[in-house]
Design a protein around this motif. Structure first.
Motif, PDB file in Angstrom:
ATOM      1  N   VAL A 350       0.816  -1.215   0.000  1.00 36.37           N
ATOM      2  CA  VAL A 350       0.000   0.000   0.000  1.00 36.37           C
ATOM      3  C   VAL A 350       0.850   1.267   0.000  1.00 36.37           C
ATOM      4  N   ASP A 351       1.903   1.270   0.823  1.00 36.28           N
ATOM      5  CA  ASP A 351       2.705   2.489   0.964  1.00 36.28           C
ATOM      6  C   ASP A 351       3.743   2.679  -0.132  1.00 36.28           C
ATOM      7  N   PHE A 352       4.113   1.605  -0.805  1.00 35.37           N
ATOM      8  CA  PHE A 352       5.162   1.723  -1.819  1.00 35.37           C
ATOM      9  C   PHE A 352       4.688   1.274  -3.207  1.00 35.37           C
ATOM     10  N   PHE A 356       3.718   4.267  -5.738  1.00 31.73           N
ATOM     11  CA  PHE A 356       4.779   4.659  -6.651  1.00 31.73           C
ATOM     12  C   PHE A 356       4.791   3.919  -7.987  1.00 31.73           C
ATOM     13  N   PHE A 357       4.197   2.724  -8.009  1.00 33.36           N
ATOM     14  CA  PHE A 357       4.288   1.929  -9.232  1.00 33.36           C
ATOM     15  C   PHE A 357       2.937   1.660  -9.890  1.00 33.36           C
ATOM     16  N   ARG A 358       1.914   1.363  -9.106  1.00 37.19           N
ATOM     17  CA  ARG A 358       0.597   1.049  -9.665  1.00 37.19           C
ATOM     18  C   ARG A 358      -0.503   1.766  -8.896  1.00 37.19           C
ATOM     19  N   PRO A 359      -0.639   3.087  -9.089  1.00 32.19           N
ATOM     20  CA  PRO A 359      -1.678   3.836  -8.362  1.00 32.19           C
ATOM     21  C   PRO A 359      -3.084   3.318  -8.639  1.00 32.19           C
ATOM     22  N   LYS A 360      -3.288   2.762  -9.825  1.00 30.91           N
ATOM     23  CA  LYS A 360      -4.612   2.266 -10.199  1.00 30.91           C
ATOM     24  C   LYS A 360      -4.684   0.738 -10.139  1.00 30.91           C
ATOM     25  N   ALA A 361      -3.869   0.147  -9.305  1.00 30.90           N
ATOM     26  CA  ALA A 361      -3.855  -1.312  -9.198  1.00 30.90           C
ATOM     27  C   ALA A 361      -5.215  -1.836  -8.758  1.00 30.90           C
TER      28      ALA A 361
END
Length: 535
Positions: A350-352, A356-361
């Motif tokens: 959640v925090d990383f 940083f990589f998949r905001p719309k995961a």
């Protein structure tokens, strides 16, 4: 290994099989990331409360508590007097913020209050400190397994890691909590059996032994010394360690996450209240055993103090007892290991990963990557666990000392977020850096005892952060909405004032006041105990 016996192996294997079976059963309910992180907020408060107790007590207290008081005396109970006050603070200020936010990571609050960098820094500190904590728990368990069964400690470390990873990977926080319930029962039964047997094996009547120990300075509960160089005094317990444990319970992802799985804020508070009232009795049990063991062994020196309780259990030769003790310590350890792995995976995802990589995961993606992180952290903790195996001191004392370097930063950041109008992200981060430097200097150049490191670090953090915030960003004209005052101002705008006030940070429930009464009563009981021994 053959000396462990068929019956003992049967008890241990039966426990392990039951734990894995429960994990598999609960895995059927995990369909989304929310199920993995928070179990859909369906867990009853009493199960969460038992989980909170089992997680922090762990194998460190089972082994390290008696080892610590064997060497230092009963006065180390002072370190654990503060739990009622700690839980009062946490359920009043911390839980409402975190529960009402609806997010699985408590560090999301810091981003809302200060900014992205604050969240990243604090989540990183959590991952580092939790790695060390988990490694210490893992070593303590491996030590027991090696002593009882003969399995090499390095092999035992890997076996326990794989076991805890198995059911945590399948079922997330639900498996963590429900297996903790079983583990707490097994741990308590094992501890009570040993305590009862110890009382019967003492070299004389219990009262005479206690007074003899007191004459040697080993049974004094309340040390009123004001020296900052002494670890276990009333003042270090009620002042310094209150700050330490407030951070453990209020600003620690591992502890708070399970309460976020409660059905309501009220039930989350009930879960923590259980620890507030139970902790004194639990730690009394483990710590009083140390001086009693000292009397039993006539002050014998042990190569590794953490094996004292195991040596005694082995000497009793009670059929199945070693199997129960092995299961108890494995249970205590896994209640911490599973919690750590799940909380570290949650913070990482959640925090990383998501930020940083998949905001719309999607939920499925978060669930999958969380399980990957669970495996990753299980691998990472093995190395420091092997390093702890080189230590011969109390693992409980060692871990507390290491953790004290970091708690000041955690506590000050949340405290400034809750109560300060003018604290800003730049100022807070400057304060964190200054706090670390000062604690490092204090540890290297003074004889100040480690319980005070949190107070020193937090004080420096707060002072520097407030000054730096004013210097870098100026005075703030309004209270931030995520401060206590800001939340109170928002509450005035709501229609149902009475109902919303109950959920407001800073609102004290009636039962919470009983915690303070209980604190006074427990200190008073120890005062009377000291006077009784003197008489």
């Amino acid at each position: 290994m053959s000396g462990f016996g068929v019956l003992n192996w049967t008890v241990l294997v039966a426990y392990v099989a039951a734990t894995l079976g429960l994990g598999v059963l609960l895995s059927r309910r995990v369909h989304t990331a929310d199920d993995f992180f928070l179990a859909g907020r369906t867990i009853p408060w009493w199960a969460i409360g038992i989980s909170v107790v089992a997680t922090y007590v762990s194998a460190l207290s089972f082994l390290g508590g008696p080892a610590w008081s064997y060497r230092e005396g009963f006065r180390v109970i002072a370190i654990h007097l503060n739990y009622p006050l700690v839980i009062f603070i946490v359920v009043t200020f911390f839980l409402p913020f975190f529960y009402n936010s609806g997010v699985p990571s408590i560090y999301a609050y810091l981003e809302e209050r200060f900014g992205s960098a604050s969240r990243t820094v604090m989540s990183s500190i959590f991952l580092i400190t939790q790695t060390l904590t988990t490694a210490a728990v893992l070593y303590a368990t491996a030590l027991v397994i090696e002593f009882i069964t003969g399995i090499d400690v390095q092999v035992a470390i890997i076996l326990v890691t794989v076991l805890a990873l198995g059911y945590t990977l399948l079922s997330g926080i639900a498996a963590v909590i429900w297996t903790d319930v079983i583990q707490a029962i097994v741990l308590l039964v094992g501890a009570v059996v040993i305590f009862v047997q110890l009382l019967g094996a003492l070299p004389g009547p219990v009262v005479e032994v206690l007074r003899s120990l007191n004459a040697e300075g080993r049974m004094q509960a309340l040390d009123l010394s004001v020296s900052l160089e002494r670890e276990a005094t009333v003042w270090s317990g009620l002042l310094a360690m209150t700050l330490f444990h407030t951070t453990v319970y209020g600003a620690n992802q591992m502890m708070v996450q399970r309460t976020l799985a409660a059905r309501s804020l009220e039930e989350a508070k009930k879960a923590y209240l259980m620890m507030g009232f139970a902790a004194f009795f639990i730690y009394f049990l483990f710590i009083v055993m140390g001086p009693l063991f000292f009397a039993y062994y006539d002050g014998r020196t042990f190569e590794n103090g953490n094996t004292i309780i195991l040596e005694f259990a082995n000497s009793l030769a009670i059929p199945g007892l070693l199997g129960l003790i092995a299961a108890a310590v494995v249970a205590a350890s896994m209640s911490s290991l599973d919690s750590s792995l799940n909380s570290m995976a949650t913070a990482s995802a959640v925090d990383f990963y998501q930020r940083f990589f998949r905001p719309k995961a999607t939920s499925d993606q978060l669930l999958r990557v969380s399980r990957h992180f669970t495996v990753l952290w299980a691998v990472v903790i093995v190395y420091p666990a092997l390093q702890f195996a080189q230590s011969e001191g109390s693992v409980l004392q060692t871990l507390s000392k290491v953790g004290s370097y970091f708690v000041g930063a955690k506590l000050s950041m949340f405290a400034l977020g809750f109560f300060s109008k003018h604290a800003t992200e730049k100022g807070v981060l400057v304060g964190v850096a200054a706090g670390f430097v000062v604690i490092w200097a204090v540890a290297l150049n003074t004889d100040i005892a480690w319980p005070w490191y949190c107070a020193v670090g937090a004080s420096v953090n707060v002072l520097v952060a407030l000054v730096a915030s004013r210097a870098l960003d100026g005075a703030q004209s309004e209270w931030h909405r995520y401060t206590i005052r800001g939340q109170q101002q928002l509450q005035l705008q709501r229609e149902n004032h009475d109902e919303s006030r109950k959920r407001l940070p800073g609102s004290v429930d009636r039962v919470s006041w009983l915690l303070l009464v209980f604190l006074v009563a427990s200190v008073g009981a120890l005062f009377l105990f000291d006077n009784w021994l003197e008489g």
